[in-house]
Motif scaffolding. Structure first.
Motif, PDB file in Angstrom:
ATOM      1  N   GLY A 161       0.842  -1.192   0.000  1.00 49.64           N
ATOM      2  CA  GLY A 161       0.000   0.000   0.000  1.00 49.64           C
ATOM      3  C   GLY A 161       0.870   1.231   0.000  1.00 49.64           C
ATOM      4  N   GLU A 162       0.954   1.898  -1.107  1.00 52.83           N
ATOM      5  CA  GLU A 162       1.846   3.054  -1.219  1.00 52.83           C
ATOM      6  C   GLU A 162       1.447   4.177  -0.267  1.00 52.83           C
ATOM      7  OE1 GLU A 162       4.596   3.214  -3.088  1.00 52.83           O
ATOM      8  OE2 GLU A 162       4.281   1.191  -3.833  1.00 52.83           O
ATOM      9  N   ALA A 163       0.146   4.325  -0.019  1.00 49.66           N
ATOM     10  CA  ALA A 163      -0.314   5.433   0.821  1.00 49.66           C
ATOM     11  C   ALA A 163      -0.183   5.116   2.309  1.00 49.66           C
ATOM     12  CB  ALA A 163      -1.775   5.758   0.504  1.00 49.66           C
ATOM     13  N   GLY A 164       0.017   3.853   2.676  1.00 47.03           N
ATOM     14  CA  GLY A 164       0.087   3.462   4.075  1.00 47.03           C
ATOM     15  C   GLY A 164       1.415   3.829   4.705  1.00 47.03           C
ATOM     16  N   PRO A 165       1.505   3.698   6.023  1.00 44.46           N
ATOM     17  CA  PRO A 165       2.754   4.045   6.709  1.00 44.46           C
ATOM     18  C   PRO A 165       3.848   3.020   6.425  1.00 44.46           C
ATOM     19  CG  PRO A 165       1.205   3.076   8.259  1.00 44.46           C
ATOM     20  CD  PRO A 165       0.470   3.238   6.954  1.00 44.46           C
ATOM     21  N   GLY A 166       5.071   3.502   6.353  1.00 43.20           N
ATOM     22  CA  GLY A 166       6.211   2.621   6.132  1.00 43.20           C
ATOM     23  C   GLY A 166       6.665   1.945   7.419  1.00 43.20           C
ATOM     24  N   GLU A 167       6.405   2.569   8.537  1.00 40.02           N
ATOM     25  CA  GLU A 167       6.736   2.022   9.859  1.00 40.02           C
ATOM     26  C   GLU A 167       5.544   2.251  10.777  1.00 40.02           C
ATOM     27  OE1 GLU A 167       9.414   0.359  10.668  1.00 40.02           O
ATOM     28  OE2 GLU A 167      10.390   0.672   8.742  1.00 40.02           O
ATOM     29  N   TRP A 168       5.330   1.346  11.717  1.00 41.38           N
ATOM     30  CA  TRP A 168       4.225   1.526  12.656  1.00 41.38           C
ATOM     31  C   TRP A 168       4.597   2.568  13.695  1.00 41.38           C
ATOM     32  CZ3 TRP A 168      -0.083   0.276  10.875  1.00 41.38           C
ATOM     33  CH2 TRP A 168      -0.379  -0.946  10.314  1.00 41.38           C
ATOM     34  N   THR A 169       3.683   3.483  13.927  1.00 45.58           N
ATOM     35  CA  THR A 169       3.756   4.420  15.043  1.00 45.58           C
ATOM     36  C   THR A 169       2.474   4.238  15.831  1.00 45.58           C
ATOM     37  OG1 THR A 169       2.680   6.198  13.832  1.00 45.58           O
ATOM     38  CG2 THR A 169       5.087   6.092  13.699  1.00 45.58           C
ATOM     39  N   LEU A 170       2.403   4.813  16.999  1.00 43.70           N
ATOM     40  CA  LEU A 170       1.168   4.692  17.774  1.00 43.70           C
ATOM     41  C   LEU A 170      -0.008   5.308  17.021  1.00 43.70           C
ATOM     42  CD1 LEU A 170       2.354   5.376  21.421  1.00 43.70           C
ATOM     43  CD2 LEU A 170       1.648   3.214  20.422  1.00 43.70           C
ATOM     44  N   ASP A 171       0.237   6.431  16.355  1.00 46.41           N
ATOM     45  CA  ASP A 171      -0.841   7.076  15.603  1.00 46.41           C
ATOM     46  C   ASP A 171      -1.305   6.209  14.433  1.00 46.41           C
ATOM     47  OD1 ASP A 171      -0.918   9.344  17.235  1.00 46.41           O
ATOM     48  OD2 ASP A 171       0.681  10.315  16.098  1.00 46.41           O
ATOM     49  N   SER A 172      -0.352   5.636  13.695  1.00 48.08           N
ATOM     50  CA  SER A 172      -0.747   4.813  12.549  1.00 48.08           C
ATOM     51  C   SER A 172      -1.411   3.511  13.004  1.00 48.08           C
ATOM     52  CB  SER A 172       0.454   4.529  11.656  1.00 48.08           C
ATOM     53  OG  SER A 172       1.440   3.812  12.340  1.00 48.08           O
ATOM     54  N   LEU A 173      -0.951   2.931  14.113  1.00 48.97           N
ATOM     55  CA  LEU A 173      -1.601   1.731  14.645  1.00 48.97           C
ATOM     56  C   LEU A 173      -3.024   2.038  15.101  1.00 48.97           C
ATOM     57  CD1 LEU A 173       1.287   0.080  16.662  1.00 48.97           C
ATOM     58  CD2 LEU A 173       0.006  -0.967  14.810  1.00 48.97           C
ATOM     59  N   THR A 174      -3.204   3.188  15.748  1.00 46.28           N
ATOM     60  CA  THR A 174      -4.540   3.579  16.199  1.00 46.28           C
ATOM     61  C   THR A 174      -5.467   3.770  15.012  1.00 46.28           C
ATOM     62  OG1 THR A 174      -3.558   4.668  18.108  1.00 46.28           O
ATOM     63  CG2 THR A 174      -5.819   5.264  17.569  1.00 46.28           C
ATOM     64  N   LEU A 175      -4.987   4.431  13.983  1.00 44.25           N
ATOM     65  CA  LEU A 175      -5.792   4.656  12.786  1.00 44.25           C
ATOM     66  C   LEU A 175      -6.150   3.338  12.112  1.00 44.25           C
ATOM     67  CD1 LEU A 175      -7.015   6.743  10.848  1.00 44.25           C
ATOM     68  CD2 LEU A 175      -4.858   6.689   9.606  1.00 44.25           C
ATOM     69  N   ALA A 176      -5.184   2.430  11.990  1.00 39.61           N
ATOM     70  CA  ALA A 176      -5.438   1.130  11.366  1.00 39.61           C
ATOM     71  C   ALA A 176      -6.425   0.307  12.197  1.00 39.61           C
ATOM     72  CB  ALA A 176      -4.131   0.372  11.193  1.00 39.61           C
ATOM     73  N   ALA A 177      -6.326   0.383  13.524  1.00 43.28           N
ATOM     74  CA  ALA A 177      -7.260  -0.346  14.382  1.00 43.28           C
ATOM     75  C   ALA A 177      -8.668   0.217  14.243  1.00 43.28           C
ATOM     76  CB  ALA A 177      -6.798  -0.281  15.838  1.00 43.28           C
ATOM     77  N   ARG A 178      -8.778   1.528  14.167  1.00 44.37           N
ATOM     78  CA  ARG A 178     -10.102   2.144  13.992  1.00 44.37           C
ATOM     79  C   ARG A 178     -10.697   1.773  12.639  1.00 44.37           C
ATOM     80  NH1 ARG A 178      -8.793   8.075  16.522  1.00 44.37           N
ATOM     81  NH2 ARG A 178      -8.770   7.416  18.707  1.00 44.37           N
ATOM     82  N   GLN A 179      -9.858   1.706  11.611  1.00 47.67           N
ATOM     83  CA  GLN A 179     -10.357   1.304  10.295  1.00 47.67           C
ATOM     84  C   GLN A 179     -10.799  -0.155  10.296  1.00 47.67           C
ATOM     85  OE1 GLN A 179      -7.045   2.321   7.792  1.00 47.67           O
ATOM     86  NE2 GLN A 179      -7.705   4.467   7.561  1.00 47.67           N
ATOM     87  N   ALA A 180     -10.230  -0.960  11.189  1.00 48.11           N
ATOM     88  CA  ALA A 180     -10.620  -2.362  11.318  1.00 48.11           C
ATOM     89  C   ALA A 180     -11.860  -2.525  12.203  1.00 48.11           C
ATOM     90  CB  ALA A 180      -9.465  -3.176  11.887  1.00 48.11           C
ATOM     91  N   GLY A 181     -12.394  -1.417  12.713  1.00 48.32           N
ATOM     92  CA  GLY A 181     -13.615  -1.478  13.508  1.00 48.32           C
ATOM     93  C   GLY A 181     -13.404  -1.573  15.000  1.00 48.32           C
ATOM     94  N   ILE A 182     -12.196  -1.312  15.478  1.00 49.74           N
ATOM     95  CA  ILE A 182     -11.892  -1.372  16.907  1.00 49.74           C
ATOM     96  C   ILE A 182     -11.859   0.055  17.437  1.00 49.74           C
ATOM     97  CG2 ILE A 182     -10.235  -2.117  18.652  1.00 49.74           C
ATOM     98  CD1 ILE A 182      -9.192  -4.136  16.562  1.00 49.74           C
ATOM     99  N   ALA A 183     -12.774   0.365  18.334  1.00 44.08           N
ATOM    100  CA  ALA A 183     -12.817   1.705  18.925  1.00 44.08           C
ATOM    101  C   ALA A 183     -11.777   1.768  20.038  1.00 44.08           C
ATOM    102  CB  ALA A 183     -14.211   1.998  19.475  1.00 44.08           C
ATOM    103  N   VAL A 184     -10.612   2.318  19.717  1.00 46.50           N
ATOM    104  CA  VAL A 184      -9.505   2.341  20.661  1.00 46.50           C
ATOM    105  C   VAL A 184      -8.801   3.690  20.553  1.00 46.50           C
ATOM    106  CG1 VAL A 184      -7.849   1.310  19.058  1.00 46.50           C
ATOM    107  CG2 VAL A 184      -7.537   0.971  21.484  1.00 46.50           C
ATOM    108  N   ALA A 185      -8.277   4.151  21.673  1.00 43.65           N
ATOM    109  CA  ALA A 185      -7.541   5.410  21.705  1.00 43.65           C
ATOM    110  C   ALA A 185      -6.042   5.127  21.615  1.00 43.65           C
ATOM    111  CB  ALA A 185      -7.843   6.173  22.992  1.00 43.65           C
TER     112      ALA A 185
END
Length: 172
Positions: free
Chosen positions: A100-124
């Motif tokens: 995925g060219e638009a996705g993050p190259g490395e996981w950060t807390l912000d990118s993990l949170t965004l990916a989890a929310r996109q997967a349907g997990i309501a998490v901060a």
């Protein structure tokens, strides 16, 4: 149990309350000896009279309920252990490609949170951090400076440094 040395401390205190009551002491005297409020003494005596020894145990459901279920926690951990969508991966032909060219190259807390929310997990973000720390999962990139896939790579070190000697300070 009131004299036990290897039982949980709260159970020992509750058993002492019952034993002191059996010895004929009043509620105020028991509270003073155990070091608690009279309401607490009355509560444990009532629970012991109603449920016996099982009444001295903590009832299920004590404490705050978790906002996310265990399956969601596991999904966050699995997400952190997966390859980020923007990270280039070497193909069998030797080329680098990212899924995925638009996705993050490395996981950060912000990118993990965004990916989890996109997967349907309501998490901060703070929850993601606490989950990963509790599970011992690293989301930060480990930096490796010593290895390279470049065939012309020459490692740095004393052999590759300049042949000129280091400057010395003049003696005082």
């Amino acid at each position: 149990m009131a004299g036990a040395r290897h039982a949980p401390a709260d159970w020992i205190d509750r058993a002492r309350i019952v034993v002191l009551s059996w010895d004929g002491q009043k509620v105020a005297a028991i509270a003073a000896e155990v070091g608690c409020h009279e309401k607490r003494v009355r509560r444990w005596l009532h629970r012991f009279n109603a449920d016996g020894l099982d009444g001295l145990a903590d009832r299920p459901g004590c404490g705050r309920k978790s906002r996310i279920i265990e399956a969601e926690r596991s999904a966050v951990v699995a997400l952190a252990r997966s390859v980020p969508p923007g990270k280039p991966v070497r193909t069998p032909s030797g080329e680098l490609e990212a899924s995925g060219e638009a996705g993050p190259g490395e996981w950060t807390l912000d990118s993990l949170t965004l990916a989890a929310r996109q997967a349907g997990i309501a998490v901060a973000r703070s929850q993601v951090r606490r989950i990963l720390l509790a599970e011992g999962v690293r989301w930060r990139r480990t930096r490796t400076w010593t290895t390279s896939k470049d065939p012309e790579f020459a490692p740095k070190g004393p052999a590759s440094w300049s042949s000129t000697p280091a400057r010395r300070r003049a003696p005082r």
